[in-house]
Scaffold this active site. Structure first.
Site, PDB file in Angstrom:
ATOM      1  N   ARG A   1      17.246 -11.624   6.776  1.00  9.65           N
ATOM      2  CA  ARG A   1      17.749 -12.736   7.582  1.00  9.65           C
ATOM      3  C   ARG A   1      17.485 -13.817   7.223  1.00  9.65           C
ATOM      4  O   ARG A   1      18.417 -15.060   7.478  1.00  9.65           O
ATOM      5  CB  ARG A   1      16.648 -12.767   8.970  1.00  9.65           C
TER       6      ARG A   1
ATOM      7  N   GLU B   1      -8.695   1.876  -6.026  1.00  5.30           N
ATOM      8  CA  GLU B   1      -8.259   0.736  -6.457  1.00  5.30           C
ATOM      9  C   GLU B   1      -9.202  -0.499  -6.248  1.00  5.30           C
ATOM     10  O   GLU B   1     -10.197  -0.399  -5.442  1.00  5.30           O
ATOM     11  CB  GLU B   1      -7.143   0.169  -5.288  1.00  5.30           C
TER      12      GLU B   1
ATOM     13  N   ASP C   1      -1.593   5.280   4.360  1.00  2.51           N
ATOM     14  CA  ASP C   1      -1.318   4.816   3.342  1.00  2.51           C
ATOM     15  C   ASP C   1      -1.186   5.211   1.927  1.00  2.51           C
ATOM     16  O   ASP C   1      -0.448   5.264   1.028  1.00  2.51           O
ATOM     17  CB  ASP C   1      -1.790   3.122   3.156  1.00  2.51           C
TER      18      ASP C   1
ATOM     19  N   HIS D   1       0.873   9.625  -0.984  1.00  3.02           N
ATOM     20  CA  HIS D   1       0.939   9.941  -2.752  1.00  3.02           C
ATOM     21  C   HIS D   1      -0.014  11.157  -2.823  1.00  3.02           C
ATOM     22  O   HIS D   1       0.286  11.825  -3.935  1.00  3.02           O
ATOM     23  CB  HIS D   1       0.316   8.571  -3.243  1.00  3.02           C
TER      24      HIS D   1
ATOM     25  N   LYS E   1      -9.758   1.295  -1.108  1.00  4.31           N
ATOM     26  CA  LYS E   1      -9.744  -0.096  -1.639  1.00  4.31           C
ATOM     27  C   LYS E   1     -10.835  -0.697  -2.196  1.00  4.31           C
ATOM     28  O   LYS E   1     -11.976  -0.132  -1.580  1.00  4.31           O
ATOM     29  CB  LYS E   1      -8.750  -0.867  -0.753  1.00  4.31           C
TER      30      LYS E   1
END
Ligand code: BG6
Length: 512
Positions: free
Chosen positions: A49, A232, A253, A258, A358
């Site tokens: 956009r 992570e 997620d 994964h 995380k």
């Protein structure tokens, strides 16, 4: 294996002003350009956009290229940037497509790319459906249409690459697949999972099926359990809004996407041939065989957690609820661990433990295959660790970083007496091949250009993977008022996860 060649084409990125384009797509395309792997006639058309000219888009990309491309050669970049174009347009509006089609035709003429095109959806998932419908109505897709069904090899192709998340649950994933299926044939749909593009995940196929010595022991008779960890150190990296949404959280997620894919590559049967269909079929079977976790078992077999404040390298870190864009009372999990079973002849009774989080102690993704103890504890007295006799053999596949494979076995400590200690045989990818593994997106983009779907997910895999974890997702939602286990940032996750392993007489491999 079919010979996949590159042919002239145009890559249209919808959502081009977003993060993925500058962080991953453009750096990967630049690498392919430097390696002379792109088709001679090739173009990138960014659509989003934000009003921008071609030059402004190129300047914007160059700014990030300086940050994300190591060893950027600016002279080469200028050459590369000539193939990049931009068109401001909102893909959810049907009327925008007149302009988009016109621009695609112009770019195609300028770069002689013909009518082949690769459409990349790199946008917020709630925009997928209207964009796909508009692409269909705009008449961009001619594949599968009767008027050009004469000679398949010579007719133009249109492929779509779609980023995760593919829905938030089994139902929405099936819906998205139906929407895609109304416009594209399954063989033109490339559902990307960048973990499949990682060199070490691909190497797993070679490790298992190009060597005669591992496959005979790759089963319940010899293997005690399998762990897949994706840890992570980063937090939500300014993506609090997305991560805290219904598509976010560690289960959706990372684990559903994964980690289940990695598990499928570990567990699949050898395909009959090294072809996309064969490999994807074998992976789909694993999702069919993954035993859904029943509500009553969820507390024992699925653990969630959320990072609280903590520290890393001496620096204080905020908790998840203090992150920008995150609800201060958020119940979103930033850590998820599962104990799964794959009900097949090969894997009966072998637990697969998957975990991802995380702000954990270390950035690493690894697959750990732990073998059973020797049938007779001959050296019990001689082991240095006298706890449980010998340490079981382990194969550790380091997906990242330090890509490689390590085999742990027992050896005699030199000297008089019979002392035994675990030793490691080490294959280090970089040392062995004197090369860094390529960026997963480069591998996957090139495969999509070539028309090779091997490393992309089939609709059955996506829906099957959702089904495998749907029971856990539902249970967590229904019990959303239960206090969420927390873990300090910079640690290995909530203690509940260690307790799950303890209960089974096992423990997570937490490398220091
Ligand atoms: C993405 C997730 O798919 O994978 C991110 O959305 C995550 O939350 C990332 O950080 C991890 O990828 P990698 O390649 O760094 O392990």
């Amino acid at each position: 294996m079919p010979n996949h060649e590159v042919s002239p084409c145009q890559l249209v990125i919808f959502g081009a002003s977003g993060d993925l384009t500058k962080r991953k797509l453009i750096p990967s395309l630049y690498d392919l350009f430097i390696g002379k792997m792109l088709p001679e006639h090739f173009a990138v058309l960014g659509v989003s956009r934000t009003p921008m000219s071609d030059d402004q888009f190129r300047d914007h990309l160059l700014e990030s290229a300086r940050k994300f491309i190591h060893g950027l050669d600016e002279a080469k970049w200028r050459e590369f940037a000539q193939m990049i174009y931009y068109h401001p347009g909102d893909s959810v509006l049907p009327e925008a497509f007149e302009g988009i089609r016109k621009r695609m035709a112009e770019v195609s003429q300028l770069r002689k790319t013909g009518d082949n095109c690769l459409l990349y959806l790199s946008m917020s998932p709630n925009l997928y459906e209207p964009t796909i419908v508009n692409i269909g109505n705009a008449g961009i897709v001619t594949e599968g249409k009767s008027w050009c069904s004469i000679n398949r090899a010579s007719r133009p192709w249109q492929r779509i690459i779609i980023e995760k998340p593919f829905g938030n649950d089994t139902e929405s994933a099936a819906h998205l697949n139906r929407v895609l299926g109304r416009v594209f044939e399954e063989e033109s749909i490339y559902r990307i999972d960048h973990y499949l593009g990682k060199e070490t995940v691909q190497n797993l196929l070679v490790f298992r099926f190009a060597n005669a010595i591992f496959e005979p022991i790759w089963n319940r008779t010899y293997i005690d359990h399998v762990q897949v960890t994706a840890a992570e150190t980063v937090g939500v990296e300014g993506r609090g809004g997305y991560y805290d949404s219904p598509s976010g959280g560690a289960m959706r997620d990372m684990v559903q996407s994964h980690l289940l894919q990695v598990m499928a590559v570990v567990a699949m049967e050898p395909p009959v041939a090294l072809e996309a269909d064969g490999i994807r079929l074998e992976k789909s079977k694993i999702f069919r065989a993954a035993r859904p976790i029943k509500a009553a078992d969820v507390p024992l077999m699925a653990i969630r957690g959320q990072y609280g404040p903590g520290q890393m390298d001496g620096k204080p870190l905020p908790g998840y609820r203090q992150e920008p864009g995150v609800d201060p009372n958020s119940q979103t999990e930033t850590y998820a661990a599962l104990q799964l079973y794959v009900d097949t002849w090969r894997w009966g009774g072998v637990p697969f433990y998957l975990r991802s989080g995380k702000r954990m102690a270390k950035k690493l993704t690894e697959i750990v295959i732990t073998f059973k103890h020797t049938p007779h504890a001959l050296f019990r007295e001689q082991t240095l660790k006298k706890v449980n006799g010998l340490t079981p053999n382990q194969i550790v596949i380091n997906v990242q970083p330090n890509e490689g494979i390590r085999l742990r076995f027992e050896g005699k400590v030199p000297g008089v007496g019979m002392n035994i200690k675990s030793v490691v045989m080490d294959f280090d990818y970089v040392k062995q091949f004197n090369a860094e593994p390529p960026e997963a997106y480069a591998t996957l983009l090139l495969d999509a250009i070539k028309g090779d779907q091997t490393l992309f997910k089939h609709r059955d895999e996506v829906e099957g993977a959702w089904r495998s974890v749907q029971g856990v997702i539902d249970y967590w939602k229904e019990n959303d008022d239960e206090p969420l286990p927390t873990y300090a940032s910079g640690t290995w996750g909530p203690s509940e996860s260690d307790i799950m392993m303890d209960r089974n007489g096992r423990h997570w491999r937490n490398p220091t």
